[in-house]
Structures are given as C-alpha cells and as structure tokens.
Design a protein around this motif. Structure first.
Motif, PDB file in Angstrom:
ATOM      1  N   ASP A 364      46.742  34.699  44.027  1.00 25.82           N
ATOM      2  CA  ASP A 364      45.704  35.731  44.046  1.00 25.82           C
ATOM      3  C   ASP A 364      44.671  35.413  45.128  1.00 25.82           C
ATOM      4  O   ASP A 364      44.308  36.280  45.936  1.00 25.82           O
ATOM      5  N   ASN A 365      44.211  34.134  45.162  1.00 28.17           N
ATOM      6  CA  ASN A 365      43.253  33.715  46.201  1.00 28.17           C
ATOM      7  C   ASN A 365      43.847  33.898  47.586  1.00 28.17           C
ATOM      8  O   ASN A 365      43.176  34.390  48.497  1.00 28.17           O
ATOM      9  N   ALA A 366      45.111  33.440  47.746  1.00 28.46           N
ATOM     10  CA  ALA A 366      45.758  33.518  49.063  1.00 28.46           C
ATOM     11  C   ALA A 366      45.766  34.971  49.558  1.00 28.46           C
ATOM     12  O   ALA A 366      45.488  35.229  50.737  1.00 28.46           O
ATOM     13  N   ILE A 367      46.052  35.902  48.661  1.00 24.14           N
ATOM     14  CA  ILE A 367      46.082  37.319  49.062  1.00 24.14           C
ATOM     15  C   ILE A 367      44.660  37.811  49.370  1.00 24.14           C
ATOM     16  O   ILE A 367      44.414  38.476  50.376  1.00 24.14           O
ATOM     17  N   ARG A 368      43.715  37.412  48.463  1.00 21.65           N
ATOM     18  CA  ARG A 368      42.342  37.906  48.632  1.00 21.65           C
ATOM     19  C   ARG A 368      41.658  37.377  49.886  1.00 21.65           C
ATOM     20  O   ARG A 368      40.852  38.050  50.508  1.00 21.65           O
ATOM     21  N   TYR A 369      41.984  36.126  50.255  1.00 20.39           N
ATOM     22  CA  TYR A 369      41.296  35.532  51.408  1.00 20.39           C
ATOM     23  C   TYR A 369      42.160  35.555  52.676  1.00 20.39           C
ATOM     24  O   TYR A 369      41.985  34.741  53.573  1.00 20.39           O
ATOM     25  N   THR A 370      43.104  36.504  52.724  1.00 22.89           N
ATOM     26  CA  THR A 370      43.918  36.672  53.938  1.00 22.89           C
ATOM     27  C   THR A 370      43.725  38.098  54.454  1.00 22.89           C
ATOM     28  O   THR A 370      43.674  39.049  53.672  1.00 22.89           O
ATOM     29  N   LYS A 388      50.863  28.790  50.577  1.00 27.10           N
ATOM     30  CA  LYS A 388      50.347  28.686  51.947  1.00 27.10           C
ATOM     31  C   LYS A 388      50.061  30.086  52.479  1.00 27.10           C
ATOM     32  O   LYS A 388      50.883  30.988  52.330  1.00 27.10           O
ATOM     33  N   ASP A 389      48.854  30.236  53.051  1.00 22.27           N
ATOM     34  CA  ASP A 389      48.543  31.566  53.593  1.00 22.27           C
ATOM     35  C   ASP A 389      48.107  31.466  55.050  1.00 22.27           C
ATOM     36  O   ASP A 389      47.842  30.378  55.554  1.00 22.27           O
ATOM     37  N   THR A 390      48.050  32.631  55.693  1.00 27.84           N
ATOM     38  CA  THR A 390      47.576  32.670  57.084  1.00 27.84           C
ATOM     39  C   THR A 390      46.192  33.308  57.099  1.00 27.84           C
ATOM     40  O   THR A 390      45.879  34.138  57.946  1.00 27.84           O
ATOM     41  N   ARG A 408      31.447  29.237  45.414  1.00 31.09           N
ATOM     42  CA  ARG A 408      32.129  30.143  46.352  1.00 31.09           C
ATOM     43  C   ARG A 408      31.655  29.834  47.758  1.00 31.09           C
ATOM     44  O   ARG A 408      30.486  29.501  47.961  1.00 31.09           O
ATOM     45  N   VAL A 409      32.572  29.977  48.723  1.00 29.16           N
ATOM     46  CA  VAL A 409      32.167  29.760  50.121  1.00 29.16           C
ATOM     47  C   VAL A 409      31.406  30.993  50.603  1.00 29.16           C
ATOM     48  O   VAL A 409      30.324  30.896  51.157  1.00 29.16           O
ATOM     49  N   ASP A 410      31.985  32.138  50.309  1.00 27.10           N
ATOM     50  CA  ASP A 410      31.351  33.398  50.741  1.00 27.10           C
ATOM     51  C   ASP A 410      31.226  34.279  49.501  1.00 27.10           C
ATOM     52  O   ASP A 410      32.197  34.901  49.070  1.00 27.10           O
ATOM     53  N   ARG A 413      32.148  38.097  49.731  1.00 27.91           N
ATOM     54  CA  ARG A 413      33.589  38.356  49.867  1.00 27.91           C
ATOM     55  C   ARG A 413      34.283  38.115  48.529  1.00 27.91           C
ATOM     56  O   ARG A 413      35.144  38.884  48.111  1.00 27.91           O
ATOM     57  N   SER A 414      33.868  37.028  47.833  1.00 28.58           N
ATOM     58  CA  SER A 414      34.477  36.711  46.552  1.00 28.58           C
ATOM     59  C   SER A 414      34.277  37.869  45.574  1.00 28.58           C
ATOM     60  O   SER A 414      35.211  38.344  44.930  1.00 28.58           O
ATOM     61  N   LYS A 415      33.015  38.323  45.513  1.00 34.51           N
ATOM     62  CA  LYS A 415      32.704  39.386  44.546  1.00 34.51           C
ATOM     63  C   LYS A 415      33.381  40.699  44.917  1.00 34.51           C
ATOM     64  O   LYS A 415      33.883  41.418  44.062  1.00 34.51           O
ATOM     65  N   GLY A 418      36.775  40.850  43.700  1.00 31.32           N
ATOM     66  CA  GLY A 418      36.973  40.674  42.249  1.00 31.32           C
ATOM     67  C   GLY A 418      37.041  39.235  41.795  1.00 31.32           C
ATOM     68  O   GLY A 418      37.535  38.914  40.716  1.00 31.32           O
ATOM     69  N   GLY A 419      36.495  38.300  42.623  1.00 38.58           N
ATOM     70  CA  GLY A 419      36.523  36.880  42.243  1.00 38.58           C
ATOM     71  C   GLY A 419      35.448  36.534  41.229  1.00 38.58           C
ATOM     72  O   GLY A 419      34.382  37.156  41.188  1.00 38.58           O
ATOM     73  N   THR A 420      35.722  35.560  40.415  1.00 37.79           N
ATOM     74  CA  THR A 420      34.753  35.135  39.404  1.00 37.79           C
ATOM     75  C   THR A 420      34.126  33.786  39.774  1.00 37.79           C
ATOM     76  O   THR A 420      33.193  33.329  39.128  1.00 37.79           O
ATOM     77  N   GLY A 421      34.702  33.110  40.768  1.00 38.39           N
ATOM     78  CA  GLY A 421      34.220  31.769  41.118  1.00 38.39           C
ATOM     79  C   GLY A 421      34.772  30.710  40.189  1.00 38.39           C
ATOM     80  O   GLY A 421      34.420  29.536  40.264  1.00 38.39           O
ATOM     81  N   LEU A 422      35.669  31.122  39.298  1.00 40.36           N
ATOM     82  CA  LEU A 422      36.211  30.171  38.323  1.00 40.36           C
ATOM     83  C   LEU A 422      37.690  29.857  38.544  1.00 40.36           C
ATOM     84  O   LEU A 422      38.240  28.951  37.932  1.00 40.36           O
ATOM     85  N   GLY A 423      38.329  30.642  39.445  1.00 43.23           N
ATOM     86  CA  GLY A 423      39.785  30.509  39.633  1.00 43.23           C
ATOM     87  C   GLY A 423      40.245  29.093  39.938  1.00 43.23           C
ATOM     88  O   GLY A 423      41.119  28.545  39.251  1.00 43.23           O
ATOM     89  N   LEU A 424      39.637  28.457  40.952  1.00 46.38           N
ATOM     90  CA  LEU A 424      40.102  27.115  41.341  1.00 46.38           C
ATOM     91  C   LEU A 424      39.683  26.048  40.317  1.00 46.38           C
ATOM     92  O   LEU A 424      40.366  25.027  40.164  1.00 46.38           O
ATOM     93  N   ALA A 425      38.563  26.308  39.584  1.00 47.48           N
ATOM     94  CA  ALA A 425      38.168  25.370  38.519  1.00 47.48           C
ATOM     95  C   ALA A 425      39.250  25.367  37.439  1.00 47.48           C
ATOM     96  O   ALA A 425      39.621  24.303  36.908  1.00 47.48           O
TER      97      ALA A 425
HETATM   98  P1  ADP Z   1      36.782  33.026  43.564  1.00 46.96           P
HETATM   99  O1  ADP Z   1      36.903  33.776  42.306  1.00 46.96           O
HETATM  100  O2  ADP Z   1      35.458  33.187  44.239  1.00 46.96           O
HETATM  101  O3  ADP Z   1      37.931  33.201  44.459  1.00 46.96           O
HETATM  102  P2  ADP Z   1      37.834  30.386  43.224  1.00 46.96           P
HETATM  103  O4  ADP Z   1      37.371  29.311  42.327  1.00 46.96           O
HETATM  104  O5  ADP Z   1      39.199  30.901  43.051  1.00 46.96           O
HETATM  105  O6  ADP Z   1      36.748  31.500  43.094  1.00 46.96           O
HETATM  106  O7  ADP Z   1      37.685  29.853  44.676  1.00 46.96           O
HETATM  107  C1  ADP Z   1      36.472  29.260  45.100  1.00 46.96           C
HETATM  108  C2  ADP Z   1      36.174  29.594  46.559  1.00 46.96           C
HETATM  109  O8  ADP Z   1      37.130  28.924  47.378  1.00 46.96           O
HETATM  110  C3  ADP Z   1      36.312  31.034  46.882  1.00 46.96           C
HETATM  111  O9  ADP Z   1      35.112  31.713  46.641  1.00 46.96           O
HETATM  112  C4  ADP Z   1      36.677  31.004  48.348  1.00 46.96           C
HETATM  113  O10 ADP Z   1      35.522  30.957  49.111  1.00 46.96           O
HETATM  114  C5  ADP Z   1      37.448  29.739  48.531  1.00 46.96           C
HETATM  115  N1  ADP Z   1      38.919  29.958  48.541  1.00 46.96           N
HETATM  116  C6  ADP Z   1      39.762  29.818  47.513  1.00 46.96           C
HETATM  117  N2  ADP Z   1      41.056  30.033  47.902  1.00 46.96           N
HETATM  118  C7  ADP Z   1      41.018  30.323  49.232  1.00 46.96           C
HETATM  119  C8  ADP Z   1      42.009  30.650  50.219  1.00 46.96           C
HETATM  120  N3  ADP Z   1      43.295  30.718  49.929  1.00 46.96           N
HETATM  121  N4  ADP Z   1      41.578  30.879  51.475  1.00 46.96           N
HETATM  122  C9  ADP Z   1      40.274  30.794  51.792  1.00 46.96           C
HETATM  123  N5  ADP Z   1      39.286  30.482  50.905  1.00 46.96           N
HETATM  124  C10 ADP Z   1      39.651  30.264  49.642  1.00 46.96           C
END
Ligand code: ADP
Length: 455
Positions: A364-370, A388-390, A408-410, A413-415, A418-425
């Motif tokens: 989901d992240n890979a698609i959202r941040y590509t 792996k994404d480009t 979140r980095v940005d 963009r996350s919001k 539809g990001g919650t900031g919890l996905g990678l946690a």
């Molecule tokens: P979010 O819901 O904001 O995506 P995540 O916990 O999933 O929260 O990810 C934390 C942050 O890590 C994201 O806000 C994003 O900035 C960065 N991130 C996660 N996955 C990717 C990715 N594949 N490419 C670029 N940035 C990413």
C-alpha cells in the motif's frame, strides 16, 4: 545462625581439649615408664656393684634383701636357672627361671630386658637382668604404674586444663562469631547504601562474600534504575501515543463536525451539499482507518491475551498475490504496475492474518508513495519478503524514524493518500512477533526497498 556458629566453635574447642588431655596423659605415661626403666637399669647396676662387694660370710643372697622393697623385686638365678633368691616369695618354691626372656638374654649377652604383663600383679612389669661375675643372673623388676594410676594423680590438673580450654574456646567462639556475623549484619543493614559499606573490620575470609554481595547490590540498583527508566519511557511513549492519537482523531472529527454544521444550518448551497457529504465520507473513512490501526497495534501490544497462533504454515506466494489483488484498484488508478516474483513454494511459520496485514501495508505504501506510471515489485523468497518501488524515496535523515507511531516524512502527502502514520509501526510490530528482521534501502527519486527476513 550466630548460635550455631558459636555451638560448633565450642564443640570443636571441647573436642580439641579432650584430645589434648588424652594425648597429654599418654605422653605422661610414656615418660613415666621411660623414667622407671632408666631408674631400674641404674638400680640394677648399683645392686650388681654392691653384690660383688658383699660379705660372702653372710652370703650375698641375704644382703640382697636390703635392696628389695615393695616396689622393687629382686631375683637371683643360678647358672641352671634355679631361683636362689627371691624378694617376694620363697625361692625354693619357685620354678626354674632359665627360660624367662630377660634371663635367657642375660645368659647369652650379659644383660637383658623385658616388659610384659603380669596376671598376678594385674599390671605391666619391667624386668632388667644382668649376668654377674660368678655366673648367676640378677634380675630386678618393677611394676609400671597403669595409665589410670599415673593419670589419677594428675587428674585435678587435667580437669583444670580441660576447663580452661573449654572456657577459652567459649570466649573465642563468642568473639569469632561476633567478628564473623557483625560485618554481614552491617552489610545487610546498609544494603541499599553501598557508600556506607566499608571494609573496616571485615575478616579476610568473608571479604569475597562481602564483595559479591556488594556487586550484586550494585547490579540490583542498576537493574532497578534501568527498570524504572524503562517504565518511565513506556509511560512517556503511552502518553505521547495518546496525545498523538487524540490529535489524529480530532482533525477528521473537526472537519466532519464543521461540514455537518454547515449543512444543518442551511449554510451550504444545494450544489455543495453533495461535495460536503463526500468530504464527510472521506474523513469518516480516515477515522475508521485510524481506529482499525490503533486496534491492531493494541492487539499486538498484548499478544498473550489475543492468543495469536504463530505456528501456522504460511505460503507466501498466495499471500502476496492476495495483497496485490486487493490493492490492484489503487494501483490501477495510478497506472502503477505491481509484479510478483520469486519462489512460488516459499513458506514460513507464522500467523497468516498478521503477515497479510504486514505485506498489505508495505505494498500500500509502495503504491501511495510512487508517482503514476511507476512500478512496484513484490519478491517472495524462502524466508523473506521484499517490496521494491520506483517511488519518491525516503530522505536518509528520516529513515531511522519512519517505523515510529504517527511519524510521517510528508504529512500532507500521507494524509492526502489516506495514510494514518501507523502502517510501518504495525509492520515493525508484526515482524517483531515473528522474530523477523526489517531492512530498508531508499534513495530520493530512485525508490524504496523494504525486506522482512524471517529466521
Ligand atoms: P503513512 O500512513 O503515513 O504511510 P507509515 O507508517 O506507513 O505511515 O509510513 C511512515 C512514513 O514513511 C510515511 O508517512 C512516508 O513518509 C514514509 N514511507 C513509507 N513507505 C514509503 C515508501 N514506500 N516510499 C516512500 N516513503 C515511504
């Protein structure tokens, strides 16, 4: 404990005293008999000299009686062993004495000695025999005092010695036990304050014990400090999480409330109502996503209670194709190609639902941040999953923090996606419960690669 130390020390003292008394008596008895033997030999020499000078008119035999006494028995035997004089009995009645060991020895070598037990006297008797110039043999004998007799005279002294040793051992026992126990007691009293534990007055023998206790005490203090620090940290994290979560929930709720109020007060133009309803719908979905993610995390935080089965055999290929399938709509909207590669037979031990959720978040992240038109590759291998994404990549300075909750980095963009900031946690947590390691490689503008390696 103090008492048992004392009693054992007193016990050892009394035992030592008894041994001392016994050995003293033994030495005493030996010394006495040696003394008696020396005396008897000397007396024999004297009597022999006197015998040579005795007046032969009376007959030497008669004069021998002058030397005899209750303690000194004198016997004179002729060449054939016949008793010619005996101080204790009538010589005539006595049997031939030639074969008595000391007499035989005297006949052969000039003098002889023997120590043997006499049934008549009920004592040990020491015999000294000398061959005289006239060919007769003179024999002197004396009873050795028994151990009992020799000791009985010294009994009062020995009792006094025994009492003195016992008294001294009691004193030493009390002193020693105090010296042993005091430092340990002091140590126990000052256990919480290592600075108060000094070396003064500590026995060399118990110094290692004191050292160990001190070391353990220090370690204990350190552990307590670490634990309380950890507790503080956990409490701080929980507070932070609560603050973040309420903030995250507040934002969509404020929007929903605002749009609803506008509609309620007829402040929205009829053509805007649909737009506002759409916004309300979107924010409500966000709320749902956040609530879901928080629930997933809290379940993972207490794995014991939710009883997660981590022993399922999970086929990674169908799991990955399931994720890709579910996200194909999102990928399609952005014209992103999602491919699946690797080992179709790869399997791991774990929980299917959790592993699905983990890979789902990564894809989901890979698609959202590509950017549209990019590609996402899912690589399934024996014991590992890679996404792996480009995409846009993650700046190096943000990389260590992206697995934190709500980081979140940005933000926009996350919001917006539809990001919650919890996905990678959640990803990190699921990897942890599976004892898997996460590695991240990312470069801005090039793409991101995240691998979860199972052990
Ligand atoms: P979010 O819901 O904001 O995506 P995540 O916990 O999933 O929260 O990810 C934390 C942050 O890590 C994201 O806000 C994003 O900035 C960065 N991130 C996660 N996955 C990717 C990715 N594949 N490419 C670029 N940035 C990413």
């Amino acid at each position: 404990m103090k008492n048992s130390i004392r009693f054992s020390l007193i016990y050892v003292g009394v035992l030592a005293a008894l041994f001392a008394v016994y050995f003293t008596a033994q030495v005493f008895e030996n010394e006495m008999s040696e003394q008696l033997k020396r005396d008897l030999r000397e007396t024999a020499n004297l009597v022999e000299v006197a015998y040579g000078k005795m007046d032969s008119s009376d007959g030497p035999v008669a004069s021998l009686s002058d030397f005899a006494s209750e303690n000194l028995r004198i016997t004179l035997v002729d060449k054939d062993g016949k008793v010619i004089y005996e101080s204790d009995a009538e010589a005539a009645k006595m049997e031939n004495h030639r074969n008595r060991p000391e007499i035989l020895e005297a006949f052969n070598k000039g003098s002889g000695e023997n120590l043997r037990y006499s049934v008549t006297l009920n004592a040990k008797v020491f015999y000294v025999a000398e061959r005289l110039s006239d060919g007769n043999v003179l024999r002197l004998s004396r009873r050795l005092a028994s151990l009992h007799e020799s000791v009985s005279k010294t009994t009062p002294y020995l009792i006094a010695l025994l009492a003195a040793i016992v008294a001294v051992s009691i004193l030493i026992a009390f002193g020693l036990s105090r010296a042993f126990v005091r430092p340990v007691q002091k140590l126990a009293e000052n256990l919480g304050q290592p600075e108060l534990m000094d070396d003064e007055g500590i026995y060399k023998e118990i110094a290692p014990l004191v050292k160990t206790i001190r070391k353990q005490n220090r370690e204990l203090q350190l552990t307590i400090e670490l634990l309380s620090e950890e507790k503080k940290k956990t409490a701080q994290m929980r507070d932070e999480f609560t603050a973040n979560a309420s903030h995250e929930l507040k934002t969509p709720l404020t929007s929903i409330s605002g749009y609803a109020e506008l509609i309620e007060n007829d402040m929205a133009k009829p053509e805007d109502v649909k737009l506002f309803a759409g916004k309300i719908h979107k924010e409500a979905n966000r709320l749902l996503s956040i609530a879901n993610d928080i629930m997933t995390l809290s379940k993972l935080d207490a794995p014991g209670e939710s009883a997660i089965d981590l022993n399922e055999t999970v086929d990674l290929w169908p799991l990955a194709s399931g994720c890709i399938e579910e996200l194909s709509l999102n990928a399609g909207k952005k014209n992103i190609q999602v491919s699946l590669e690797g080992d179709a037979a790869a399997q791991v031990q774990g929980n299917y639902k959790l592993l699905f959720e983990m890979l789902y978040n990564l894809v989901d992240n890979a698609i959202r941040y590509t950017e549209p038109g990019g590609t996402v590759k899912v690589l399934v291998q024996e014991k590992s999953l890679t996404v792996k994404d480009t995409g846009i990549g993650i700046p190096e300075e943000n990389q260590p923090r992206i697995f934190e909750r709500f980081y979140r980095v940005d933000k926009s963009r996350s919001k917006a996606t539809g990001g919650t900031g919890l996905g990678l946690a959640i990803v990190k947590h699921i990897a942890e419960v599976h004892h898997a390691e996460i590695s991240l490689q990312s470069a801005i503008g090039v793409g991101t690669e995240i691998t979860v390696a199972f052990c």
